[in-house]
Scaffold this active site. Sequence first.
Site, PDB file in Angstrom:
ATOM      1  N   GLU A 196       0.825  -1.207   0.000  1.00 21.37           N
ATOM      2  CA  GLU A 196       0.000   0.000   0.000  1.00 21.37           C
ATOM      3  C   GLU A 196       0.855   1.251   0.000  1.00 21.37           C
ATOM      4  O   GLU A 196       0.533   2.251  -0.657  1.00 21.37           O
ATOM      5  CB  GLU A 196      -0.920  -0.001   1.229  1.00 21.37           C
ATOM      6  CG  GLU A 196      -1.974   1.111   1.244  1.00 21.37           C
ATOM      7  CD  GLU A 196      -1.531   2.380   1.961  1.00 21.37           C
ATOM      8  OE1 GLU A 196      -2.294   3.362   1.971  1.00 21.37           O
ATOM      9  OE2 GLU A 196      -0.404   2.401   2.507  1.00 21.37           O
ATOM     10  N   GLU A 197       1.955   1.203   0.728  1.00 19.35           N
ATOM     11  CA  GLU A 197       2.789   2.392   0.908  1.00 19.35           C
ATOM     12  C   GLU A 197       3.494   2.835  -0.369  1.00 19.35           C
ATOM     13  O   GLU A 197       4.014   3.945  -0.442  1.00 19.35           O
ATOM     14  CB  GLU A 197       3.821   2.156   2.017  1.00 19.35           C
ATOM     15  CG  GLU A 197       3.241   1.927   3.401  1.00 19.35           C
ATOM     16  CD  GLU A 197       2.641   3.182   4.030  1.00 19.35           C
ATOM     17  OE1 GLU A 197       2.625   4.238   3.370  1.00 19.35           O
ATOM     18  OE2 GLU A 197       2.193   3.101   5.184  1.00 19.35           O
TER      19      GLU A 197
END
Length: 331
Positions: A196-197
């Site tokens: 996600e990051e």
Amino acid sequence: MKETLKKLVEAYGPPGNEINVRNIIISEIEDYIDDLKIDVLGNIIALKKGNPNGKKMMFAAHMDEIGLMVTHIDKDGFLRFAVMGGVKVHNLVGERVQFANGILGVIGVESLKSWKDIDVYKLFIDIGVKSREEAQKKVSVGNSCGVNRDFLALEDRIVAKSLDDRIGCLIQIQMLKQMKSIVPSHDVYFVFTVQEEVGLRGAKTAAYGVYPDIAIAIDVTIAGDTPEPPKVDLYLGKGPAIKIKDVSMITNQVVKDFMIDTSEKYKIPYQLEVLPYGGTDAGAIHLTKDGVPSGCISIPCRYVHSPSEMVDLHDVHYAIQLGLKLIESYK
């Protein structure tokens, strides 16, 4: 619950290296689900079965944390690196880091005329060796590392690295445990996403595979209750936040109203979130195929993307309640 959270936040898990976190989560949820699979990217897709003719509901929280990746090893054994995700460079100086194989190091900085000149290219990792050859026996170019910090409980508040978004993972784990004897009126997917990051990558493939009728991401958001804070009306201890918008999405109006109405019906404290920067897995999920009505439950967090993020456990408990009531209320 604190013991589970301690295991989650202290685990190594930069983007693309979520296996340790994934194993912890599977061990926590395997007795509470009807089906589990790991997709090609490494997402956990856990299913709690309901009415097979009903709709599909999806929750998502990401397993990865911001991290660093080795790009060069110099002749003296110092490691240069690139960042993965929204790393704040000024937070790194003096921090300890850990690699997947357990090797530890400390981040140093070159001499600076002014701290205004600080940049990732001025930093290096010292793993305590004396040469490139010695370093290469321990670490290779392309190896990732994350901050090494212990879990800290301050009464009702928790301080740790990677609460973004291991706190969301904990909320989903607790929701599943509290649903053990409940058969929902629809299938409920609990997805624990990867990467996600670095661009909401795991959420894209997971949502495409599940293709739910409604989706709720669970993540952190910035708090506005410290001295000279960002200008947002978000506070620790006043309940989870229902997202209105961030950079990655504008919350679906029907989903937003559903979340607000459910909170008010069951007297669950909540806040409203308008985030001026950043995004969550919902930003990828809502664009899947021909669109997925999506929303987000956010936990206010101080010092986001630092080695000492802080959340209030009251907000966590209320988020669990809200998630369960959304499952119960969705038709």
